[in-house]
Design an enzyme around this catalytic site. Structure first.
Site, PDB file in Angstrom:
ATOM      1  CG  LEU A  46       0.027   3.446  11.014  1.00  0.00           C
ATOM      2  CD1 LEU A  46       1.260   2.974  11.769  1.00  0.00           C
ATOM      3  CD2 LEU A  46       0.054   2.898   9.596  1.00  0.00           C
ATOM      4  CG  HIS A 131      -8.384   3.685  -0.417  1.00  0.00           C
ATOM      5  ND1 HIS A 131      -7.596   2.567  -0.442  1.00  0.00           N
ATOM      6  CD2 HIS A 131      -7.566   4.723  -0.738  1.00  0.00           C
ATOM      7  CE1 HIS A 131      -6.363   2.908  -0.752  1.00  0.00           C
ATOM      8  NE2 HIS A 131      -6.309   4.198  -0.942  1.00  0.00           N
ATOM      9  NE  ARG A 260       3.299  -3.731   0.490  1.00  0.00           N
ATOM     10  CZ  ARG A 260       2.668  -4.868   0.777  1.00  0.00           C
ATOM     11  NH1 ARG A 260       3.375  -5.896   1.236  1.00  0.00           N
ATOM     12  NH2 ARG A 260       1.364  -4.980   0.610  1.00  0.00           N
ATOM     13  CE  LYS A 326      -1.719 -15.245  27.127  1.00  0.00           C
ATOM     14  NZ  LYS A 326      -0.744 -14.244  27.607  1.00  0.00           N
TER      15      LYS A 326
END
Length: 441
Positions: A46, A131, A260, A326
């Site tokens: 992740l 990929h 998902r 922020k």
């Protein structure tokens, strides 16, 4: 069915927290022992999400083992339940290898690198960056390496050059309706839906990462892939063999797509994960040439004393010390084609993904079709995607003056939400990007 092979051979066993005891063919073990595959141990599944969720430090190595295992499970179920499909030992082995190697091409920080850095590198190298295509190239390197050690290594396990082509096609998935693939004839088109399903997104890759990522994130996974596995069956639909499921599993299939979405909403595109990953991608052109084959680039740059890497070093230092922009607020959009938005969906943009899944009934197990609306829960959403705009304030040391600006911006977003509610109630008007921009200013 999952615990044994078609010929009940004794294979090496890998143990893990998701699928527990996984038997893998000796050829798969040979592949895992190559440097190309071992690098996946050092690529987090992740990306930078572990900087927000500490439990998500799992890697693509273990995910790839899980996908290979589930690919074998699904092939065995189809073989055992439908012998007339003529699934061979070679078919089984090829699908498992494709599952094992489908993520070989992932780069440091996984999809962050793919989506933000590779497009910039492409401008220089003029190479394809997806990929899956890179995984195919890495698999070619593995085959060359194995053949250099033993020219007959594939033949010893019943595979030939046509099977190598088949494996590479499986990694990329079948994308066209016209059958142009060389690895297998059209009667085995269903095999191309196991690892990378381009038809409806139901594949063992998604099954594994849904279970694995939910486990490490601590998010409840309502999708039961083990149950769906038992109800998988091949049916001919519109002249093509597809993997289909029992009609009573429609809600379970929808739970897969919903899971998902939940993973994207709560983790993959979490408001802090997003900004960390955007910051990570801010390496200048000089630094791109220094990129290493794994996530170790983070530590390498952080400990470097090179002047060329100072900018990147400062960026990473801010991430570690949580000197982050922020988060001010977010709003859902209705206007299309806005840059820098978070796009969340159930896997097929605005389309209901269930519409592309075929189901069979108990009375007619060899006939399948799309599910009817009345067979689905009336509680399902009417829309299946949403676009969010997020606003961040690029603070430095968080002094009082800066924090006052952030508070003012947050109040603007509160006004936005009230204005949105007011417009929708009174006029049914759309809340769009320009409204946000005007109010936040």
């Amino acid at each position: 069915t999952c615990a044994h092979c078609m010929k009940r051979q004794s294979f090496p066993v890998f143990n893990g927290p998701i699928h527990h005891h996984m038997e893998l063919h000796p050829l798969l073990v040979k592949i895992t022992d190559t440097p190309q595959f071992q690098r996946l141990r050092h690529i987090k599944q992740l990306g930078g999400t572990y900087l927000v969720y500490p439990g998500t430090s799992h890697n693509r190595f273990e995910h790839s083992l899980g996908v290979a295992y589930l690919a074998g499970c699904l092939v065995k179920v189809l073989h055992d339940n439908q012998p007339k499909l003529n699934i061979s030992e070679q078919d089984l082995l090829c699908v498992q290898i494709a599952g094992l190697c489908h993520d070989l091409g992932h780069s440091p920080f996984s999809h962050v690198f793919d989506g933000l850095v590779i497009p910039e590198v492409q401008k220089i190298k003029q190479s394809k960056g997806k990929h899956e295509q890179m995984s195919v190239q890495m698999f070619d390197d593995i085959v060359k390496r194995l053949k250099a050690e033993n020219e007959d290594v594939l033949k010893e396990h019943g595979l030939d050059d046509e099977d190598v082509i088949f494996i590479k096609e499986l990694i990329e998935g079948a994308k066209t309706s016209e059958w142009t693939y060389k690895g297998r004839d059209a009667d085995k088109s269903f095999l191309y839906e196991i690892v990378a399903n381009k038809q409806n997104g139901i594949d063992v890759d998604k099954w594994d990462y849904s279970a694995r990522d939910c486990h490490h994130l601590g998010i409840r996974n309502s999708f039961d892939h083990q149950r769906l596995l038992k109800f998988a069956r091949v049916c001919k639909v519109n002249g093509r063999n597809h993997i289909c499921f029992r009609d009573k599993e429609a809600d379970n299939v929808y739970d897969m797509f919903r899971t998902r979405y939940t993973l994207h909403r709560q983790a993959y595109q979490h408001k802090i994960c997003n900004i960390i990953e955007d910051i990570k991608a801010c390496f200048d052109d000089n630094n791109k040439s220094s990129i290493l084959p794994s996530d170790e680039i983070f530590e390498q740059i952080s400990s470097s004393t090179s002047d060329n890497l100072k900018e990147s070093r400062d960026i990473l230092n801010k991430i570690v010390r949580r000197k982050l922009p922020k988060f001010v607020g977010e709003a859902r959009l209705t206007e299309k084609n806005i840059s820098k938005v978070v796009d969340l969906d159930h896997g097929m943009k605005e389309q209901n993904p269930i519409e592309n899944v075929y189901f069979y009934s108990k009375r007619k197990p060899n006939e399948a079709s799309a599910i009817k609306d009345y067979q689905l829960s009336s509680l399902l959403p009417k829309r299946f995607n949403e676009e969010l705009v997020r606003v961040y304030y690029k603070r430095t040391d968080g002094n009082k003056e800066e924090m006052k600006k952030v508070e003012e911006a947050e109040k603007c977003f509160q006004i936005c939400e009230r204005e949105k509610s007011h417009l929708l109630q009174r006029q049914g008007a759309c809340f769009n990007y320009h409204t946000i921009k005007a109010l936040v200013k």
